[in-house]
Design an enzyme around this catalytic site. Sequence first.
Site, mmCIF file in Angstrom:
data_model
loop_
_atom_site.group_PDB
_atom_site.id
_atom_site.type_symbol
_atom_site.label_atom_id
_atom_site.label_comp_id
_atom_site.label_asym_id
_atom_site.label_seq_id
_atom_site.Cartn_x
_atom_site.Cartn_y
_atom_site.Cartn_z
ATOM 1 N N ASN A 258 1.282 0.292 5.935
ATOM 2 C CA ASN A 258 1.654 -0.530 4.787
ATOM 3 C C ASN A 258 2.452 -1.704 5.334
ATOM 4 O O ASN A 258 3.428 -1.520 6.053
ATOM 5 C CB ASN A 258 2.512 0.267 3.799
ATOM 6 C CG ASN A 258 3.137 -0.667 2.740
ATOM 7 O OD1 ASN A 258 2.477 -1.597 2.286
ATOM 8 N ND2 ASN A 258 4.380 -0.452 2.409
ATOM 9 N N GLY A 259 1.998 -2.915 5.007
ATOM 10 C CA GLY A 259 2.715 -4.112 5.478
ATOM 11 C C GLY A 259 1.725 -5.196 5.831
ATOM 12 O O GLY A 259 0.548 -5.122 5.494
ATOM 13 N N GLU B 170 7.080 -20.739 -19.979
ATOM 14 C CA GLU B 170 7.025 -19.379 -19.425
ATOM 15 C C GLU B 170 8.146 -18.520 -19.993
ATOM 16 O O GLU B 170 7.938 -17.370 -20.355
ATOM 17 C CB GLU B 170 7.084 -19.428 -17.907
ATOM 18 C CG GLU B 170 7.073 -18.075 -17.232
ATOM 19 C CD GLU B 170 5.874 -17.196 -17.608
ATOM 20 O OE1 GLU B 170 4.899 -17.707 -18.204
ATOM 21 O OE2 GLU B 170 5.932 -15.985 -17.354
ATOM 22 N N ARG C 81 1.342 1.444 -5.907
ATOM 23 C CA ARG C 81 1.501 0.530 -4.764
ATOM 24 C C ARG C 81 0.167 -0.045 -4.311
ATOM 25 O O ARG C 81 0.102 -0.941 -3.474
ATOM 26 C CB ARG C 81 2.158 1.262 -3.592
ATOM 27 C CG ARG C 81 3.527 1.839 -3.882
ATOM 28 C CD ARG C 81 4.106 2.517 -2.651
ATOM 29 N NE ARG C 81 4.240 1.564 -1.565
ATOM 30 C CZ ARG C 81 5.277 0.734 -1.425
ATOM 31 N NH1 ARG C 81 6.240 0.763 -2.319
ATOM 32 N NH2 ARG C 81 5.359 -0.120 -0.439
ATOM 33 N N LYS D 240 -2.962 -5.642 -19.326
ATOM 34 C CA LYS D 240 -2.540 -6.317 -18.094
ATOM 35 C C LYS D 240 -3.577 -7.345 -17.668
ATOM 36 O O LYS D 240 -3.232 -8.406 -17.190
ATOM 37 C CB LYS D 240 -2.332 -5.287 -16.977
ATOM 38 C CG LYS D 240 -1.845 -5.894 -15.658
ATOM 39 C CD LYS D 240 -0.531 -6.634 -15.834
ATOM 40 C CE LYS D 240 -0.112 -7.397 -14.592
ATOM 41 N NZ LYS D 240 1.009 -8.318 -14.834
ATOM 42 N N HIS E 69 10.128 -35.164 -33.711
ATOM 43 C CA HIS E 69 8.837 -35.394 -34.376
ATOM 44 C C HIS E 69 8.469 -34.242 -35.291
ATOM 45 O O HIS E 69 7.291 -34.077 -35.636
ATOM 46 C CB HIS E 69 7.751 -35.616 -33.316
ATOM 47 C CG HIS E 69 8.021 -36.823 -32.472
ATOM 48 N ND1 HIS E 69 7.887 -38.112 -32.940
ATOM 49 C CD2 HIS E 69 8.492 -36.925 -31.214
ATOM 50 C CE1 HIS E 69 8.225 -38.958 -31.990
ATOM 51 N NE2 HIS E 69 8.597 -38.275 -30.927
ATOM 52 N N CYS F 190 0.860 -1.183 0.000
ATOM 53 C CA CYS F 190 0.000 0.000 0.000
ATOM 54 C C CYS F 190 0.898 1.236 0.000
ATOM 55 O O CYS F 190 2.109 1.127 0.075
ATOM 56 C CB CYS F 190 -0.856 0.030 1.258
ATOM 57 S SG CYS F 190 -1.875 -1.415 1.489
ATOM 58 N N GLU G 244 6.310 -11.934 -25.716
ATOM 59 C CA GLU G 244 5.357 -10.840 -25.446
ATOM 60 C C GLU G 244 6.033 -9.496 -25.253
ATOM 61 O O GLU G 244 5.395 -8.462 -25.443
ATOM 62 C CB GLU G 244 4.464 -11.172 -24.262
ATOM 63 C CG GLU G 244 5.155 -11.266 -22.924
ATOM 64 C CD GLU G 244 4.148 -11.491 -21.787
ATOM 65 O OE1 GLU G 244 3.023 -10.960 -21.846
ATOM 66 O OE2 GLU G 244 4.501 -12.197 -20.845
ATOM 67 N N LYS H 179 7.572 -14.970 -22.107
ATOM 68 C CA LYS H 179 8.231 -13.711 -21.714
ATOM 69 C C LYS H 179 8.950 -13.107 -22.919
ATOM 70 O O LYS H 179 8.869 -11.920 -23.189
ATOM 71 C CB LYS H 179 9.231 -13.981 -20.585
ATOM 72 C CG LYS H 179 8.576 -14.225 -19.252
ATOM 73 C CD LYS H 179 8.098 -12.961 -18.603
ATOM 74 C CE LYS H 179 6.657 -12.713 -18.368
ATOM 75 N NZ LYS H 179 5.606 -13.599 -18.478
ATOM 76 N N TRP I 67 -3.849 -1.625 -1.168
ATOM 77 C CA TRP I 67 -3.865 -2.868 -1.944
ATOM 78 C C TRP I 67 -4.250 -3.936 -0.933
ATOM 79 O O TRP I 67 -3.432 -4.334 -0.099
ATOM 80 C CB TRP I 67 -2.504 -3.151 -2.554
ATOM 81 C CG TRP I 67 -2.481 -4.403 -3.364
ATOM 82 C CD1 TRP I 67 -2.137 -5.645 -2.951
ATOM 83 C CD2 TRP I 67 -2.862 -4.538 -4.734
ATOM 84 N NE1 TRP I 67 -2.255 -6.546 -3.970
ATOM 85 C CE2 TRP I 67 -2.713 -5.905 -5.076
ATOM 86 C CE3 TRP I 67 -3.318 -3.669 -5.706
ATOM 87 C CZ2 TRP I 67 -2.993 -6.396 -6.348
ATOM 88 C CZ3 TRP I 67 -3.594 -4.161 -6.968
ATOM 89 C CH2 TRP I 67 -3.434 -5.503 -7.277
HETATM 90 C C1 AGP Z 1 1.810 -12.946 -18.745
HETATM 91 O O1 AGP Z 1 3.065 -12.278 -18.834
HETATM 92 C C2 AGP Z 1 0.761 -12.271 -19.547
HETATM 93 N N1 AGP Z 1 0.649 -10.913 -19.198
HETATM 94 C C3 AGP Z 1 -0.559 -13.022 -19.602
HETATM 95 O O2 AGP Z 1 -0.300 -14.257 -20.227
HETATM 96 C C4 AGP Z 1 -1.269 -13.321 -18.264
HETATM 97 O O3 AGP Z 1 -0.542 -14.267 -17.527
HETATM 98 C C5 AGP Z 1 -2.659 -13.913 -18.586
HETATM 99 O O4 AGP Z 1 -3.393 -12.944 -19.306
HETATM 100 C C6 AGP Z 1 -3.453 -14.321 -17.334
HETATM 101 O O5 AGP Z 1 -3.738 -13.184 -16.567
HETATM 102 P P1 AGP Z 1 -4.317 -13.415 -15.084
HETATM 103 O O6 AGP Z 1 -3.270 -14.146 -14.323
HETATM 104 O O7 AGP Z 1 -4.595 -12.034 -14.547
HETATM 105 O O8 AGP Z 1 -5.581 -14.236 -15.213
#
Ligand code: AGP
Length: 612
Positions: A102-103, A485, A27, A607, A508, A2, A492, A489, A76
């Site tokens: 905050n904490g 993963e 935050r 996001k 394959h 927070c 994207e 990264k 938060w």
């Molecule tokens: C991950 O780097 C991406 N931003 C995206 O794949 C994300 O993980 C996915 O949209 C799921 O989001 P969520 O965890 O908020 O459900």
Amino acid sequence: MCGIVGYVGKKQAAPVLLSGLAKLEYRGYDSAGLAVREGDRPVEIVKAKGRLKVLAEKTDNGHALAGRCGIGHTRWATHGEPSENNAHPHMSDDQNVVGVHNGIIENYQELKDKLLRKGYKFYSETDTEVAVKLVDYYYKKYNIGPVDAIAKAMVRIRGSYALAILFRDYPDQVWAARKDSPMIIGLEDDAAYLASDVPAILKYTNHVYYIGNLEMACLKEDSVTFYNLDGDTVEKELTEIEWDAEAAEKGGFEHFMMKEIHEQPKAVRDTIHAGVKDGQIDLSEVGLTDDVIREISDIVFVACGSAYHVGIAGQYIMEDLARIPVRVELASEFRYRKPLLKEKTLVIVISQSGETADSLAALREAKADGIRTLGIVNVVGSSIAREADNVFYTLAGPEIAVATTKAYSTQLAAVYLLAMKFALVRGEISAEKCADMLAELMTIPDKIERVLEDKERIQWFAAKYANAKDVFQIGRGLDYAICLEGSLKMKEISYIHSEAYAAGELKHGTISLIEDGTLVIGVLTQKGLYEKTLSNMVEVKSRGAYLMGLTSYGNYGVEDTADFTVYIPKTDEHFATSLAVIPLQLMGYYLSVARGLDVDKPRNLAKSVTVE
Ligand code: AGP
């Protein structure tokens, strides 16, 4: 995580406090509040659910609140849903003590029970209200001043806190106390300032004090006095901040993503601690009792993107430890395929935002079938958190960068604790084995720190591949989950085409894509699969690939095959994902920076994907 602010000086406090909070919204931003006071008049408190602008509108940008002393907070949620009632400031019933925090107060329930026995009542679900009333309790019980009352509370509280407090009997003073949570204190000729982070006060001053751990401070219009736990004053030097405001908001990092990569040790540590009590895994806050765990027949992880990759890792870990059938489904597929679920299936929906449309729809699909659901969620009070039967909250704090890092890592931590608990309750591992694994899990945050110390080597290597066209990541078992993963990264945020492959799949078809100089990253953290993956790396090398190896210290034989090798500290193989993913996060980050791209806001992405 927070944001807190404090002010005492010649100006009206509320506009200054709001301005500071606006710089701290990264935050936390689910609710906010102010407490402002003029001299020895009663304090005025205004709180609002939602973004800071709701509070600003409610107080006419602070002009509706008179007073030259005050504190403020942007929240938060970690304990108690986002609401006006749970928003800070929190106060004792007679407003003798008013505070923001905050904490995380780890023993807040124990302290709350103590205060209830002493006749205190509680209006919120927060740990902060407990802390504030604990100070009030000591202040009245021993008839002591702020320093001693706060010190006594600090001795009893376990956890982390940055507290800003107003005492009715001490007008024109803001009191502060700190342990582990960040706090900065500023002083100019006409005012003293307090905040969680530099950006909140940089507009007014760059002359600051750094309050130490387990220290207190008394802010007055023209002075700041510091105290230690014994109540002795502590001398401090006023220093000058060189940062500009924008750099300060990112904690001195160039991008939020790098800041959040570095927040992973703390985020993982906080999440682990939330699921452990007196050295045992304690899921009581999650609501999964041992009886429920015993009767579950199988598990389905459902998620999107990186959260889905956590599910892939979770499948290996949960099946290996708890010997319970696990499958993993993409939420966007699960919701349309009339999934075959058993009466005692547990559907686990993993979601940082708790608002991803496909994941929410999948949750509702499972619930419509009468299936028990568990959410692993980072946002308190989000749709998935509210609608799931049980919730395991991760404590990553707000994640600003679109590419998830710390939230992903905290989701892994949650999965480890669930898998160990299931294995223990179902008799698949002994209490001793569980304790040994838990002890090792507790070392993961420090081991993440050690991997981060190697980041310059990753930066150097990434710069060589900034113009790569295709990058392949190969691994087996959990290493395959890590590759998924790492590949996402890279895709994207650097826009480089990358594919993650189960190493055994190359023959394959995919191996036909390997050309001279193609970068292939081989991940080898799983002992039993090491030789197999190494032989796959030799296969692609013989076809011209340039090889990066990612393995644990001690596996130096990789260097006979790989052209560049990155090592991670040894750990229990179930936890290796948490360490091996770090170099891959850094790789994606540095590639994006080398290509001059918008790391925190990559093209076409949001996001939280709240639409189909
Ligand atoms: C991950 O780097 C991406 N931003 C995206 O794949 C994300 O993980 C996915 O949209 C799921 O989001 P969520 O965890 O908020 O459900």
